[in-house]
Each structure stands twice: as structure tokens, then as C-alpha cells.
Design a protein around this motif. Structure first.
Motif, mmCIF file in Angstrom:
data_model
loop_
_atom_site.group_PDB
_atom_site.id
_atom_site.type_symbol
_atom_site.label_atom_id
_atom_site.label_comp_id
_atom_site.label_asym_id
_atom_site.label_seq_id
_atom_site.Cartn_x
_atom_site.Cartn_y
_atom_site.Cartn_z
ATOM 1 N N ARG A 103 17.689 3.080 16.372
ATOM 2 C CA ARG A 103 16.480 2.628 16.989
ATOM 3 C C ARG A 103 16.087 3.458 18.228
ATOM 4 N N MET A 104 16.838 4.034 18.981
ATOM 5 C CA MET A 104 16.504 4.919 20.051
ATOM 6 C C MET A 104 15.865 6.082 19.625
ATOM 7 N N ALA A 105 16.100 6.984 18.445
ATOM 8 C CA ALA A 105 15.612 7.846 17.973
ATOM 9 C C ALA A 105 14.193 7.791 17.423
ATOM 10 N N SER A 106 13.844 6.325 16.890
ATOM 11 C CA SER A 106 12.512 6.270 16.087
ATOM 12 C C SER A 106 11.620 5.332 17.216
ATOM 13 N N LYS A 107 12.090 5.283 18.228
ATOM 14 C CA LYS A 107 11.444 4.267 19.033
ATOM 15 C C LYS A 107 9.896 4.664 19.746
ATOM 16 N N ASP A 108 9.829 6.149 19.784
ATOM 17 C CA ASP A 108 8.529 6.777 20.111
ATOM 18 C C ASP A 108 7.858 6.866 18.939
ATOM 19 N N ASN A 109 8.222 6.712 17.580
ATOM 20 C CA ASN A 109 7.032 6.552 16.465
ATOM 21 C C ASN A 109 6.532 5.262 15.892
ATOM 22 N N VAL A 110 5.805 5.332 15.254
ATOM 23 C CA VAL A 110 5.113 4.224 14.576
ATOM 24 C C VAL A 110 6.208 3.404 13.700
ATOM 25 N N HIS A 111 6.447 2.378 13.670
ATOM 26 C CA HIS A 111 7.317 1.374 13.226
ATOM 27 C C HIS A 111 7.250 1.661 11.595
ATOM 28 N N ASP A 112 8.174 1.882 11.045
ATOM 29 C CA ASP A 112 8.089 2.158 9.541
ATOM 30 C C ASP A 112 9.368 1.451 8.871
ATOM 31 N N PRO A 113 8.947 0.115 8.273
ATOM 32 C CA PRO A 113 10.259 -0.385 7.812
ATOM 33 C C PRO A 113 11.115 0.155 6.680
ATOM 34 N N GLU A 114 10.260 0.921 5.861
ATOM 35 C CA GLU A 114 11.038 1.478 4.740
ATOM 36 C C GLU A 114 11.534 2.660 5.005
ATOM 37 N N VAL A 115 11.235 3.436 6.098
ATOM 38 C CA VAL A 115 12.184 4.602 6.519
ATOM 39 C C VAL A 115 13.268 3.876 7.403
ATOM 40 N N GLU A 116 13.184 2.793 7.777
ATOM 41 C CA GLU A 116 14.388 2.294 8.723
ATOM 42 C C GLU A 116 15.401 1.647 7.709
ATOM 43 N N ASN A 117 14.936 0.929 6.643
ATOM 44 C CA ASN A 117 15.890 0.457 5.641
ATOM 45 C C ASN A 117 16.538 1.629 4.845
ATOM 46 N N LEU A 118 15.778 2.419 4.403
ATOM 47 C CA LEU A 118 16.187 3.639 3.553
ATOM 48 C C LEU A 118 17.517 4.306 4.455
ATOM 49 N N SER A 119 16.972 4.518 6.020
ATOM 50 C CA SER A 119 18.120 5.183 6.744
ATOM 51 C C SER A 119 19.462 4.464 6.797
ATOM 52 N N LEU A 120 19.332 2.834 7.026
ATOM 53 C CA LEU A 120 20.443 2.054 6.898
ATOM 54 C C LEU A 120 20.898 1.893 5.858
ATOM 55 N N LEU A 127 25.096 11.054 12.704
ATOM 56 C CA LEU A 127 25.152 10.274 11.488
ATOM 57 C C LEU A 127 23.653 9.758 11.471
ATOM 58 N N ALA A 128 23.231 9.116 12.468
ATOM 59 C CA ALA A 128 22.001 8.520 12.694
ATOM 60 C C ALA A 128 20.859 9.396 12.747
ATOM 61 N N LEU A 129 21.035 10.435 13.550
ATOM 62 C CA LEU A 129 19.743 11.408 13.254
ATOM 63 C C LEU A 129 19.780 12.147 11.908
ATOM 64 N N SER A 130 20.810 12.486 11.314
ATOM 65 C CA SER A 130 20.622 13.154 9.958
ATOM 66 C C SER A 130 20.290 12.145 8.933
ATOM 67 N N SER A 131 20.645 10.857 8.903
ATOM 68 C CA SER A 131 20.071 9.725 7.781
ATOM 69 C C SER A 131 18.626 9.581 8.124
ATOM 70 N N LEU A 132 18.208 9.529 9.419
ATOM 71 C CA LEU A 132 16.647 9.420 9.763
ATOM 72 C C LEU A 132 15.915 10.481 9.174
ATOM 73 N N ALA A 149 15.066 15.499 16.690
ATOM 74 C CA ALA A 149 14.762 16.746 15.767
ATOM 75 C C ALA A 149 16.132 17.494 16.036
ATOM 76 N N THR A 150 17.250 17.080 16.741
ATOM 77 C CA THR A 150 18.284 17.725 17.114
ATOM 78 C C THR A 150 19.460 17.446 15.911
ATOM 79 N N PHE A 151 19.068 17.156 14.763
ATOM 80 C CA PHE A 151 20.113 16.717 13.864
ATOM 81 C C PHE A 151 21.041 17.594 13.326
ATOM 82 N N ASP A 152 22.063 17.339 12.725
ATOM 83 C CA ASP A 152 23.123 18.461 12.285
ATOM 84 C C ASP A 152 22.689 18.662 10.729
ATOM 85 N N HIS A 153 22.229 19.964 10.641
ATOM 86 C CA HIS A 153 21.934 20.274 8.973
ATOM 87 C C HIS A 153 23.162 20.092 8.119
#
Length: 428
Positions: free
Chosen positions: A198-215, A235-240, A259-263
Motif C-alpha cells: 500500500r505504501m508503494a502504490s499510494k502515489d499512483n492511481v488505484h488499480d484493483p487488478e494490479v493490487e489483487n495480482l500482487s497479493l 517481496l512487496a516491491l518485486s511482486s508489484l 522502483a528500488t525492487f530487487d531484480h
């Protein structure tokens, strides 16, 4: 104003009067209720705005605190490896049970992640017998639901006992709950992956499909040993980032924290998408979860078909290259001719070729049938050599000494019965 007389039972004189006065009172009450709802909504909006301003001001401090707290509450996977009875192949069965219980009680998403964290932390510090593995999971679910979920949704001991088919007594649930809390030092708090999500995606437009796929991707990761000791933030940043790539959504800008996710974690998560649990896949196939499990299955099938087509194209190209090479090997060699004159000498300074007199080859000539041909020696008469003059020195033909001694023949054009012709009239 009109009134209607309402009499009581048994007497015509007693009663009460009703009319438009009662309807006006009802209208007043409704108006007051509407005013209360509007005031309540305004207070709620004001509270949200103040919370947003405070969050922006203290966001960096909250993030640093969550990262420190997550680092202190990471399970030790090496300690779980030395368990004597429980093994890693038992983990998917227990997690299927916990996912079903979590869905049945309609608990929050963070409750499931906190449950698994409490379970792994307890298994990192205590020896767990195989017959008590499910009991530890139920105790962790009970603690996590009491910690962060609504009170009316917390499962009861009776409900948990029914889900375990009465395998454990009521007192065993209470004892195990107390034992888990005392083992962990009553430190039940843990920033789960959905908090960082939630903290990583709070600055973007809410996208339920991206959120559920990340979960969905994060819950798939719960089943694998490789992600037990991974940081929740990574884990959260990489899944997003993986969910956005699969759904062709734009990635986070370089200036954002997302954007600082682990490749490496990103690649490891992408390798586990083809092995989801049936219970988990059925959970995320509902319309409430945007049917992301079906969407992921279709995306993976398209990627597999594309990869197979590319592999077939590479194989066909390699086969054509090998066939061309074999055909080239069967063709006769093309002769190479030397176009340079035999005695051409390149001038070192002027840059042009200076040709000499062609010389006769020292090798005997070879005819078209590859047989040796002897050199042809001219006859003696050609060089004026006879048997009489042989050995008498060099013989040279006579050369006129002057132009007077040479008389050129004179010709005349004559006509006769035989025809026209030129005739010599004077010669020497």
C-alpha cells in the motif's frame, strides 16, 4: 387543517386525532438525521485529509521504523531446516488449511501474512512435533486475528476445533496460544507485505487488478522455502513490479521508492508462478479478486506459446543453415586464376606496374590429355643451317647494303581476253 378521528375500542367518545401534524414531525426527524449524516461525512473527510497531511510529513520516519521492525521479526530458515519431525513438504498442506480458514472467516489480507510470520518465527525457536503442527497454525491464526482484525470476525475456539475435526481439545488451543506468545516475547507486531504494498502504490492511481495480482503472487510465495527469510519490503516491491509487467502497466518512476525492487527476487517470483496451489487459485478466481488467477493462467499460456514459436523458428533457421553448409560442401571447387602478369614488377615509388618480356616456362608443356608433348624444333632450313655449313660459324642471311642494289618490281595493269590482271614488267 384536516383531522381524522380515531376512536378507541369500546367507546366512541375517547380517542386521539392524527393528521398532517404527525407527518410534519416525521419530516423534521428525517431532516435532522440527514444533517447528522452530512456532518459525520464532513468530519470523516476532514480526518482523512489531516491523516494524509500527517502521512506525507512523517512518511519517511514511518518507513524507516517499518524497515527496522521487519528486520527484527524475520524468521530464520536455517533453524527451521533442523526440525526433526516437520518437513518442508508438509508446509503446503498446512497453508491450504490456513487459507481456507482465512477465507471462511473473511479476515483481512494482512491477517494471513501475520499468521504465517508467527508460525515461522515459532518454528525457528521451538521444536514442533508433527501432531502439533496444525495446532500451532491455528494458534497463530487466532493471535493474528486478535491483533489486527475486527473483533466480530475473530474466530472462536469452538469454530477452530470444528475445522480441525475435533482433533484437539479446547484447552490445547489456549495453551498453545499462550506458549506461542511467550516464546516470541509477546512481540506479535510485524509489518507485513501488504503494508509495504500500500505504501508503494499510494502515489499512483488505484488499480484493483494490479493490487489483487500482487497479493496473489505474494501468497504463492508463502508456500516456498526460498521466500521465508526474504524481507517483506523487497517481496512487496518485486511482486508489484512483476504484476505491472504481466498486465502491461507502466512501471514506477526512478524517483519513486517502488522502483528500488530487487531484480533477483523479481526473477525468483516469476519462476514460481506456474506452481500455484489449487486452493489459492480458486480463491483468486472469484469476481471479488478480479479473477486474477485466470488472467495469470492465460498470460503464462501465451508466453509459453510464444517461447515455443521462437524456439521452433530458431531450430528451423539452424536447420536451413546446416543444409546450406552441406550443399556448399558437395559443390566442386571453383578454380582460382592468377590475373597478375608473370614478370610484373611493382615500382616502389611511382605506383604503376612495369612489365617485362614474357619468358618460356621451364616446365614441359602439357596437352589437354595430360600427356607430355616434346618441344617442337624448327627445321634446319628455317635458320639457313645445312649439313655443309654446320660448324662453319654463325650463318646469317645476306642483307642488301644499299637501296640502289635493290630494284623493286614494276607492275602494269593489262587487259586481255582472259580478263583483267596485274603483270610484272620489270624486276631485278
Amino acid at each position: 387543517m384536516s383531522f381524522q378521528r380515531v376512536t378507541s375500542f369500546g367507546s366512541r367518545d375517547s380517542g386521539y386525532e392524527t393528521g398532517s401534524s404527525q407527518s410534519s414531525e416525521t419530516t423534521i426527524f428525517k431532516h435532522q438525521d440527514n444533517l447528522k449524516e452530512v456532518a459525520k461525512h464532513q468530519q470523516h473527510m476532514l480526518a482523512q485529509e489531516l491523516s494524509r497531511q500527517d502521512a506525507e510529513e512523517y512518511q519517511q520516519d514511518m518507513l524507516e521504523h517499518m524497515l527496522r521492525m521487519a528486520l527484527d521479526t524475520i524468521p530464520d530458515v536455517d533453524s527451521i531446516d533442523i526440525q526433526t519431525e516437520i518437513q518442508w513438504f508438509m508446509r503446503p498442506y498446512l497453508l491450504d488449511f490456513l487459507v481456507e480458514a482465512h477465507s471462511a472467516f473473511q479476515l483481512l489480507p494482512e491477517t494471513l501474512f501475520l499468521t504465517v510470520n508467527l508460525l515461522d518465527r515459532y518454528c525457528s525457536k521451538r521444536v514442533v512435533y508433527k501432531r502439533h503442527y496444525q495446532l500451532v497454525g491455528c494458534a497463530a491464526l487466532l493471535i493474528a486475528s486478535k491483533y489486527g482484525d475486527k473483533k466480530e470476525k475473530v474466530p472462536t475456539i469452538k469454530e477452530l476445533k470444528s475445522m480441525c475435526c475435533s482433533l484437539y481439545d479446547d484447552d490445547m488451543f489456549l495453551q498453545m496460544e499462550w506458549h506461542v506468545l511467550s516464546t516470541l516475547g509477546w512481540a506479535t507486531g510485524h509489518p507485513t507485505v501488504d503494508n509495504f504494498l500500500r505504501m508503494a502504490s499510494k502515489d499512483n492511481v488505484h488499480d484493483p487488478e494490479v493490487e489483487n495480482l500482487s497479493l496473489y503472487i505474494l501468497e504463492i510465495a508463502l508456500y516456498h522455502r526460498d521466500f521465508v527469510s526474504k524481507r517483506s519490503s523487497q517481496l512487496a516491491l518485486s511482486s508489484l513490479a512483476l504484476a505491472r509487467q504481466l498486465l502491461n502497466r507502466p512501471q514506477a518512476r526512478q524517483s519513486e521508492w517502488a522502483a528500488t525492487f530487487d531484480h533477483t527476487t523479481f526473477h525468483e517470483l516469476s519462476q514460481k508462478l506456474g506452481e500455484p496451489s489449487q486452493i489459492l487459485s480458486r480463491k483468486y478466481a472469484s469476481a471479488r479478486c478480479q479473477c486474477v488467477s485466470r488472467t495469470l493462467t492465460q498470460i503464462l499460456a501465451q508466453q509459453a506459446a510464444q517461447a515455443q514459436a521462437e524456439a521452433q523458428a530458431r531450430a528451423d533457421a539452424q536447420a536451413r543453415a546446416e543444409a546450406a553448409a552441406r550443399l556448399q560442401a558437395q559443390l566442386p571447387l571453383t578454380p582460382v586464376y592468377d590475373t597478375t602478369p608473370p614478370n610484373a614488377l611493382k615500382h616502389s615509388g611511382s605506383g604503376y606496374f612495369q612489365f617485362g618480356t614474357p619468358q618460356k616456362s621451364v616446365l614441359p608443356s602439357i596437352n589437354q590429355h595430360c600427356l607430355y608433348t616434346p618441344p617442337i624444333t624448327p627445321g634446319d632450313d628455317m635458320f639457313g643451317v645445312t649439313s655443309k655449313t654446320f660448324g662453319a660459324g654463325n650463318y646469317m642471311p645476306q642483307t642488301p647494303t644499299s637501296e640502289a642494289s635493290y630494284h623493286a618490281p614494276q607492275y602494269q595493269y593489262q587487259t586481255s581476253s582472259a580478263g583483267h590482271r596485274w603483270a610484272v614488267v620489270d624486276s631485278y
